[in-house]
Scaffold this active site. Structure first.
Site, short mmCIF file in Angstrom:
data_model
loop_
_atom_site.label_atom_id
_atom_site.label_comp_id
_atom_site.label_asym_id
_atom_site.label_seq_id
_atom_site.Cartn_x
_atom_site.Cartn_y
_atom_site.Cartn_z
CB CYS A 102 23.91 51.61 19.24
SG CYS A 102 24.88 50.62 18.11
CG HIS A 103 24.66 53.61 12.76
ND1 HIS A 103 25.23 54.73 12.22
CD2 HIS A 103 23.88 53.08 11.78
CE1 HIS A 103 24.82 54.88 10.98
NE2 HIS A 103 24.00 53.89 10.69
CB THR A 104 22.47 48.54 15.87
OG1 THR A 104 23.85 48.36 15.55
CG2 THR A 104 21.69 47.30 15.47
CG HIS B 224 21.29 47.63 21.42
ND1 HIS B 224 20.82 48.57 20.53
CD2 HIS B 224 22.59 47.48 21.14
CE1 HIS B 224 21.80 48.95 19.75
NE2 HIS B 224 22.91 48.32 20.11
CD GLU B 225 25.76 51.93 23.53
OE1 GLU B 225 26.50 51.39 22.69
OE2 GLU B 225 25.55 53.15 23.54
CB CYS C 159 22.51 30.22 28.75
SG CYS C 159 23.12 28.97 27.60
CB CYS D 254 23.17 27.02 24.58
SG CYS D 254 24.34 28.32 24.14
CB CYS E 262 27.48 28.85 26.33
SG CYS E 262 26.60 30.42 26.25
CB CYS F 14 24.43 32.72 24.38
SG CYS F 14 23.19 31.89 25.38
NE ARG G 214 20.09 36.53 17.27
CZ ARG G 214 19.11 37.14 16.60
NH1 ARG G 214 17.85 37.00 16.97
NH2 ARG G 214 19.41 37.90 15.56
CB CYS H 192 26.19 48.23 22.25
SG CYS H 192 26.43 47.71 20.52
NE ARG I 68 26.91 54.55 21.24
CZ ARG I 68 27.03 53.92 20.08
NH1 ARG I 68 27.20 54.59 18.96
NH2 ARG I 68 26.95 52.60 20.02
#
Ligand code: NAD
Ligand code: AHE
Ligand code: ZN
Length: 375
Positions: free
Chosen positions: A40-42, A62-63, A92, A95, A98, A106, A110, A169, A370
């Site tokens: 991903c670009h992130t 993260h994907e 979760c 919290c 959520c 959530c 974090r 993602c 992608r």
């Protein structure tokens, strides 16, 4: 155990493929064999050094999609053999966030996630005695990774990993921004700025939602055909517009008796703060909503004349398309399996882990939508 991973050793440096150490899952954690991961670009944003939370050395990614191979004590909701998608936005269900039902963000883990650590404040990855940081709670650029149980979504066992990893993602972010965040109505007009891996999913989300006019804006003319493939009705290259872009777009969106113009919904999928302003200002006076999806670098700020908001435009942002991961991601995988959404054509390149830096280059050069690494 040992696992192969692409390690971000320092900002601005190519990833280095190496064997790293991975500790097994502790209380409430699961060990996942990652079968495939998108780029991903992130990931590139963090690798570039522009991410205020970026820390090195780290294992980015993260994907992903994979299989649970071990579980730590106390894990009840998944077991060995389950097919899962890692969630950088966990769920979760306990919290305040959520329970509020007002957000998907959530907050259970974090703080440690942003520090590149597991919820107990330690890392499971190391190499040569040196600690490696986790990334976005996922680190899918490793063949095996450890995740908190609340950060995996159990998905359809027949779904192909090399396609559904993108739901981790890009697909969820784009479609979710339309459905969960903007809540686009049938017959709407929309403008999507940036037709990359996220923007094209916003376009397919708009098509699903029944938008009438879907304008795509990109500085790369090759994206015209891509946008049309997923439902875009008009394409604008800002470099080819005579005069200012915003009045041009406002004029383009005038319909019937409406002499004011402006889109019902606009989406920034570039991460460029100038574009974010253009997106807000091309939303319709009185009701137009502009959704920021793009992630901007440390120190960058957005601005506009307050008059733009006084006159009814709404500026919003969205992370992971407002999706509640454990609830929504399995449904999106089912939509894919039922043919309701497209993924395959957007995966333009399939690479090995050794070729991962090529995937970053293709994205930077605008040559891929992608790239997916298959382990
Ligand atoms: P990408 O590189 O695949 O696509 C970006 C597109 O924007 C390209 O087609 C590029 O030509 C175009 N573009 C660049 N400058 C432009 C300009 N001035 N005007 C119009 N178009 C322009 O990236 P991507 O993977 O689609 O990610 C897009 C953004 O979304 C990134 O900032 C990424 O970090 C962010 N993102 C946010 C979330 C979230 O949850 N909010 C999730 C995923 C990605
Ligand atoms: N670390 C960055 C924030 C980056 C960011 O906003 N990330 C999005 C997901 S991008 C996925 O490709 C996100 O989920 N944001 C919510 C959150 O809690 O991070 C910074 O600027 O510090
Ligand atoms: Zn992403």
């Amino acid at each position: 155990m040992k696992t192969r991973a692409a390690v971000a050793v320092a900002a601005g440096k190519p990833l280095e493929i190496m064997e790293v150490n991975l500790e097994g899952p502790r209380e409430g954690e699961v060990l996942v064999e990652i079968k495939a991961t998108g780029i991903c670009h992130t990931d590139d944003f963090t690798l570039s050094g522009a991410d205020p939370e970026g820390i090195f050395p780290a294992i980015l990614g993260h994907e992903g999609a994979g299989v649970v191979v071990d579980v730590g004590p106390g894990v009840t909701s998944v077991r060995k053999g389950d097919h899962v998608i890692p969630l950088y936005t966990p769920e979760c269900r306990q919290c305040p966030s959520c329970l509020s039902r007002k957000t998907n963000l959530c907050t259970a883990i974090r703080a440690t996630q942003g520090q590149g650590l597991m919820p107990d404040g330690t890392s499971r990855f190391s190499v040569g005695g040196e600690r490696l940081f986790h990334y976005m709670g996922c680190s899918t650029f490793s063949n095996f990774t450890v995740l908190p149980e609340i950060a995996v979504a159990k998905v359809h066992p027949d779904a192909p990993f090399d396609k559904i990893c993108y739901i981790g993602c890009g697909v969820t972010t784009g479609i979710g921004a339309v459905i969960n965040t903007a809540k686009v109505e049938i017959g709407s007009t929309a403008i999507v700025f940036g037709l990359g891996g996220i923007g094209l999913n916003v376009i397919q989300g708009l098509r699903l939602a029944g938008a009438d006019m879907i304008i795509g804006v990109d500085i790369n003319n090759a994206k015209k055909e891509w946008g049309e493939r997923f439902g875009m009705t008009h394409f604008v290259n800002p470099k080819e517009v005579e005069g200012e872009l915003v009045p041009y777009l406002i004029d383009l969106t005038k319909r019937g008796a409406d002499t004011i113009g402006g889109a019902d919904y606009t989406f920034d999928c570039t991460g460029n703060v100038t574009v974010m302003r253009q997106a807000l200002e091309s939303a319709h006076r009185g009701w137009g909503e502009s959704i920021i999806i793009g992630v901007a670098g440390a120190g960058e700020e957005i601005s506009t004349r307050p008059f733009q908001l006084v006159t009814g435009r709404v500026w919003k942002g969205t992370a992971f398309g407002g999706a509640r991961g454990r609830t929504d991601v399995p449904k999106i995988v089912d939509w894919y399996m039922e043919g309701k959404i497209e993924i395959d054509p957007m995966i333009t390149h399939t690479l090995t882990l050794d070729e991962i830096n090529k995937g970053f280059d293709l994205m930077r050069q605008g040559e891929s939508i992608r790239s997916v690494v298959v382990f």
